[in-house]
Design a protein around this motif. Structure first.
Motif, mmCIF file in Angstrom:
data_model
loop_
_atom_site.group_PDB
_atom_site.id
_atom_site.type_symbol
_atom_site.label_atom_id
_atom_site.label_comp_id
_atom_site.label_asym_id
_atom_site.label_seq_id
_atom_site.Cartn_x
_atom_site.Cartn_y
_atom_site.Cartn_z
ATOM 1 N N UNK A 39 0.826 -1.206 0.000
ATOM 2 C CA UNK A 39 0.000 0.000 0.000
ATOM 3 C C UNK A 39 0.866 1.264 0.000
ATOM 4 N N UNK A 40 2.181 1.102 0.015
ATOM 5 C CA UNK A 40 3.113 2.226 -0.029
ATOM 6 C C UNK A 40 3.329 2.632 -1.487
ATOM 7 N N UNK A 41 2.850 3.814 -1.867
ATOM 8 C CA UNK A 41 2.929 4.284 -3.254
ATOM 9 C C UNK A 41 4.352 4.249 -3.797
ATOM 10 N N UNK A 42 5.343 4.497 -2.936
ATOM 11 C CA UNK A 42 6.729 4.486 -3.376
ATOM 12 C C UNK A 42 7.169 3.153 -3.960
ATOM 13 N N UNK A 43 6.553 2.068 -3.518
ATOM 14 C CA UNK A 43 6.908 0.740 -4.032
ATOM 15 C C UNK A 43 6.667 0.633 -5.536
ATOM 16 N N UNK A 44 5.649 1.324 -6.033
ATOM 17 C CA UNK A 44 5.308 1.260 -7.458
ATOM 18 C C UNK A 44 6.424 1.827 -8.326
ATOM 19 N N UNK A 45 7.235 2.724 -7.784
ATOM 20 C CA UNK A 45 8.378 3.280 -8.508
ATOM 21 C C UNK A 45 9.678 2.596 -8.111
ATOM 22 N N UNK A 54 7.637 -8.543 -14.039
ATOM 23 C CA UNK A 54 6.580 -9.252 -14.765
ATOM 24 C C UNK A 54 5.358 -8.363 -14.902
ATOM 25 N N UNK A 55 4.967 -7.712 -13.782
ATOM 26 C CA UNK A 55 3.793 -6.837 -13.820
ATOM 27 C C UNK A 55 3.800 -5.896 -12.626
ATOM 28 N N UNK A 56 3.097 -4.796 -12.797
ATOM 29 C CA UNK A 56 2.886 -3.829 -11.723
ATOM 30 C C UNK A 56 1.471 -3.300 -11.911
ATOM 31 N N UNK A 57 0.596 -3.636 -10.973
ATOM 32 C CA UNK A 57 -0.825 -3.342 -11.131
ATOM 33 C C UNK A 57 -1.359 -2.542 -9.939
ATOM 34 N N UNK A 66 0.121 -4.448 -6.724
ATOM 35 C CA UNK A 66 0.572 -5.834 -6.837
ATOM 36 C C UNK A 66 1.709 -5.841 -7.851
ATOM 37 N N UNK A 67 2.906 -6.125 -7.392
ATOM 38 C CA UNK A 67 4.103 -6.051 -8.233
ATOM 39 C C UNK A 67 4.731 -7.433 -8.254
#
Length: 76
Positions: free
Chosen positions: A39-45, A59-62, A69-70
């Motif tokens: 749930x940490x937005x920074x993880x998406x980057x 593989x994916x980042x959703x 879900x990364x």
């Protein structure tokens, strides 16, 4: 045959999800996939950038609304 592991890090903050991913990849076999729920937005980057830097495969980042879900495949 590769396996998929899942880490539920939705209630942790940076650098928690990344550290959990690194630990899981150390234990995984080449070709295994690790899914990180964060749930940490920074993880998406941060996770995709780290994945490219160290030579694993994203593989994916959703975006699932309340969390990301990364999925990362261990390549080496």
């Amino acid at each position: 045959m590769s396996a998929r592991h899942s880490i539920d890090a939705r209630q942790t903050f940076c650098p928690g999800p990344m550290m959990e991913l690194i630990a899981a990849l150390k234990e995984a076999s080449i070709g295994d996939e690790v899914e990180v729920l964060s749930s940490d937005k920074g993880s998406a980057d941060d996770i995709p950038a780290w994945t490219r830097k160290v030579g694993h495969h994203l593989v994916s980042s959703e975006d699932r609304g309340d969390h990301w879900a990364i999925v990362v495949r261990k390549m080496k």
